[in-house]
Design an enzyme around this catalytic site. Structure first.
Site, PDB file in Angstrom:
ATOM      1  N   GLU A   1       0.783  -2.931   4.316  1.00  0.00           N
ATOM      2  CA  GLU A   1       0.181  -2.712   3.000  1.00  0.00           C
ATOM      3  C   GLU A   1       0.267  -4.019   2.226  1.00  0.00           C
ATOM      4  O   GLU A   1       1.264  -4.742   2.327  1.00  0.00           O
ATOM      5  CB  GLU A   1       0.951  -1.630   2.223  1.00  0.00           C
ATOM      6  CG  GLU A   1       0.436  -1.424   0.801  1.00  0.00           C
ATOM      7  CD  GLU A   1       1.293  -0.472  -0.051  1.00  0.00           C
ATOM      8  OE1 GLU A   1       2.542  -0.514   0.053  1.00  0.00           O
ATOM      9  OE2 GLU A   1       0.711   0.296  -0.830  1.00  0.00           O
TER      10      GLU A   1
ATOM     11  N   HIS B   1       8.742  -3.780   0.464  1.00  0.00           N
ATOM     12  CA  HIS B   1       9.426  -2.537   0.826  1.00  0.00           C
ATOM     13  C   HIS B   1       8.893  -2.033   2.161  1.00  0.00           C
ATOM     14  O   HIS B   1       7.918  -2.562   2.678  1.00  0.00           O
ATOM     15  CB  HIS B   1       9.202  -1.449  -0.246  1.00  0.00           C
ATOM     16  CG  HIS B   1       7.772  -1.008  -0.367  1.00  0.00           C
ATOM     17  ND1 HIS B   1       6.886  -1.560  -1.277  1.00  0.00           N
ATOM     18  CD2 HIS B   1       7.043  -0.072   0.307  1.00  0.00           C
ATOM     19  CE1 HIS B   1       5.700  -0.981  -1.155  1.00  0.00           C
ATOM     20  NE2 HIS B   1       5.762  -0.074  -0.205  1.00  0.00           N
TER      21      HIS B   1
ATOM     22  N   TYR C   1      -4.324  -0.543   2.842  1.00  0.00           N
ATOM     23  CA  TYR C   1      -3.574  -0.409   4.092  1.00  0.00           C
ATOM     24  C   TYR C   1      -4.423  -0.866   5.259  1.00  0.00           C
ATOM     25  O   TYR C   1      -5.623  -0.578   5.316  1.00  0.00           O
ATOM     26  CB  TYR C   1      -3.197   1.047   4.348  1.00  0.00           C
ATOM     27  CG  TYR C   1      -2.086   1.555   3.474  1.00  0.00           C
ATOM     28  CD1 TYR C   1      -0.764   1.293   3.787  1.00  0.00           C
ATOM     29  CD2 TYR C   1      -2.361   2.291   2.337  1.00  0.00           C
ATOM     30  CE1 TYR C   1       0.260   1.752   2.988  1.00  0.00           C
ATOM     31  CE2 TYR C   1      -1.340   2.756   1.527  1.00  0.00           C
ATOM     32  CZ  TYR C   1      -0.031   2.487   1.861  1.00  0.00           C
ATOM     33  OH  TYR C   1       0.982   2.941   1.071  1.00  0.00           O
TER      34      TYR C   1
ATOM     35  N   HIS D   1      -2.420   4.440  -5.682  1.00  0.00           N
ATOM     36  CA  HIS D   1      -1.507   5.549  -5.409  1.00  0.00           C
ATOM     37  C   HIS D   1      -1.229   6.308  -6.696  1.00  0.00           C
ATOM     38  O   HIS D   1      -1.138   5.701  -7.762  1.00  0.00           O
ATOM     39  CB  HIS D   1      -0.159   5.033  -4.907  1.00  0.00           C
ATOM     40  CG  HIS D   1      -0.177   4.502  -3.518  1.00  0.00           C
ATOM     41  ND1 HIS D   1      -0.625   5.220  -2.441  1.00  0.00           N
ATOM     42  CD2 HIS D   1       0.217   3.313  -3.018  1.00  0.00           C
ATOM     43  CE1 HIS D   1      -0.500   4.491  -1.347  1.00  0.00           C
ATOM     44  NE2 HIS D   1       0.003   3.323  -1.667  1.00  0.00           N
TER      45      HIS D   1
ATOM     46  N   HIS E   1       4.945   1.833   7.298  1.00  0.00           N
ATOM     47  CA  HIS E   1       4.396   0.509   6.972  1.00  0.00           C
ATOM     48  C   HIS E   1       5.442  -0.433   6.385  1.00  0.00           C
ATOM     49  O   HIS E   1       6.460  -0.005   5.865  1.00  0.00           O
ATOM     50  CB  HIS E   1       3.208   0.623   6.015  1.00  0.00           C
ATOM     51  CG  HIS E   1       3.539   1.023   4.601  1.00  0.00           C
ATOM     52  ND1 HIS E   1       3.452   2.313   4.142  1.00  0.00           N
ATOM     53  CD2 HIS E   1       3.957   0.304   3.527  1.00  0.00           C
ATOM     54  CE1 HIS E   1       3.781   2.370   2.863  1.00  0.00           C
ATOM     55  NE2 HIS E   1       4.108   1.162   2.448  1.00  0.00           N
TER      56      HIS E   1
ATOM     57  N   HIS F   1       9.862   1.074  -5.981  1.00  0.00           N
ATOM     58  CA  HIS F   1      10.568   1.404  -4.739  1.00  0.00           C
ATOM     59  C   HIS F   1      10.925   0.136  -3.974  1.00  0.00           C
ATOM     60  O   HIS F   1      10.189  -0.835  -3.948  1.00  0.00           O
ATOM     61  CB  HIS F   1       9.837   2.402  -3.851  1.00  0.00           C
ATOM     62  CG  HIS F   1       8.425   2.061  -3.461  1.00  0.00           C
ATOM     63  ND1 HIS F   1       7.604   1.259  -4.193  1.00  0.00           N
ATOM     64  CD2 HIS F   1       7.691   2.445  -2.382  1.00  0.00           C
ATOM     65  CE1 HIS F   1       6.427   1.165  -3.587  1.00  0.00           C
ATOM     66  NE2 HIS F   1       6.449   1.861  -2.501  1.00  0.00           N
TER      67      HIS F   1
END
Lengths: 111, 307
Positions: B265, B153, B255, B246, B214, B199
């Site tokens: 990431e 993503h 990251y 997260h 990112h 996501h």
């Protein structure tokens, strides 16, 4: 032994040593100092912008958005891509330039 | 996938120095170079991906993201989605077949946050790298570095999140998986999916248009994330933050930056989403915990360092 130069940041009055071939930002980080903000360390984000007030240096590749030719003429460059050739006096200005978040953003307000 | 958008298909990233960038994305991250074109662009893929490429690097004097592309199920869906975008008032641009090597025609559009996206239906199917499609082994030998599993993503920063939401959800058929709301109920972050992943794309509110936060790549395990952290130190690669977890998505993450300052990431885990799942909401005053679940404090860099 590599040649060592002294970098002095004018606003904070702090100074640190930087070896030839080492970037000003990397030297600062290695010595645990914080007089220039650290971003991507790759010449991309513009976060570590400084003005070199005195001394000679070479630059690596930097984003043209953050260092357009007119900025380069004024020796406004990114510390992560500045390699000293002599002792340097630099100035790190408070972040108010385009490319850094404006004070009115919601994300900024959340901090 | 209710409107036929299937998955993230590719991202084109601008880099200041191609040789340094290729070394980073191959030797360190473990992507595989699959081609180059006469514009000097370099094509890469992660080993489990079945199409020819998912990452395209373009040398430029300003880093950042040119566009992100989503693969749709077939040409009929592409025709319909293009019509739906136009009917919604979105300007679309035609990119002919072969502009990206071995990729079919692409429909490109820019959303109000300032980011360019593309839809396409066809790309050369080369199969997973290094293993057969019949009686496949568990993994191929000869992968480098972090052995990234797939391009997963992107996170973009820009304004007009509500208008972007309308296009992705109402036109393209994405589903809101998670959001951050401020005290007035304004959505300041939106995590959108077309799959069971938590996501496929995310946006965070930012005044300046078109900023790239990112590109993210999937790893299988937490051990793999720790090993990625070791490799970041071994190669003296610029780290941002992590390994950590997260709150948003609950993914386990690290990251770091490519040599041009684009953030990458690698992560593992993360929640799953079915279409009947209601959006998860984080309150803005909990943003620290939402982003960095252990520290519970945002670092300045995560909000402001962008390309």
């Amino acid at each position: 032994m590599a040649q060592v130069y002294r970098i002095t940041e004018q606003c904070s009055g702090k100074s640190f040593e930087c070896e030839a071939g080492q970037s000003v930002l990397k030297a600062m980080e290695q010595r645990g100092m914080k007089c220039v903000p650290v971003g991507c360390r790759g010449g991309g984000c513009g976060y570590c912008k400084i003005q070199v007030l005195a001394g000679e240096f070479e630059c690596g590749k930097m984003s043209k958005v953050h260092v357009p030719p007119e900025a380069l003429k004024k020796r406004e460059v990114l510390a992560c891509r500045v390699y000293p050739l002599t002792d340097l006096t630099i100035e790190c200005r408070p972040p108010s330039q385009p490319g850094l978040a404006s004070k009115q953003t919601k994300t900024t307000a959340l901090r | 996938m209710k409107k036929g958008v299937m998955r993230p298909g590719h991202v084109q990233i601008r880099v200041l120095d191609m040789d340094e960038a290729v070394k980073h994305y191959t030797d360190l991250m473990g992507l595989i170079e699959t081609d180059r074109d006469d514009q000097g662009r370099v094509y890469l893929k992660a080993w489990t991906e079945v199409d020819k490429f998912s990452v395209v690097l373009r040398e430029a004097d300003e880093p950042g993201c040119d566009f992100m592309g989503f693969k749709v199920v077939d040409e009929a869906a592409l025709v319909q989605l293009e019509k739906d975008l136009v009917d919604f008032g979105v300007d679309v641009e035609q990119v002919p077949e072969g502009d990206l090597k071995d990729c079919g025609r692409r429909v490109r559009f820019t959303v109000p946050s300032g980011h360019a996206f593309e839809l396409y239906a066809d790309k050369l199917y080369t199969g997973k790298w290094g293993i057969n499609n019949v009686n496949p082994e568990a993994w191929p030998r000869g992968l480098d570095g972090m052995k990234a599993v797939r391009f997963d993503h992107c996170l973009f920063y820009g304004p007009e999140l509500a208008a972007v939401y309308d296009i992705f959800v109402n036109v393209l058929g994405f589903h809101l998986a998670e959001q951050v709301l401020d005290g007035d109920g304004t959505r300041i972050a939106q995590f959108l999916t077309v799959s069971m992943k938590e996501h496929d794309i995310a946006f965070i509110h930012h005044e300046e248009k078109g900023k790239f936060h990112h590109a993210s790549f999937f790893l299988e395990t937490w051990e793999d994330v720790l090993r990625a952290a070791d490799l970041i130190s071994m190669t003296d690669t610029s780290i941002d933050i992590g390994p950590t977890r997260h709150g948003l998505t609950h993914g386990k993450t690290i990251y770091f930056f490519d040599p041009s300052g684009n953030r990458n990431e690698v992560f593992c885990g993360g929640d799953y989403i079915y279409p009947d799942h209601k959006p998860v909401t984080w309150q803005a005053e909990q943003l620290g915990k939402a982003i960095f679940y252990h520290d519970r404090v945002l670092n300045e860099r995560f909000l402001t360092v962008l390309t």
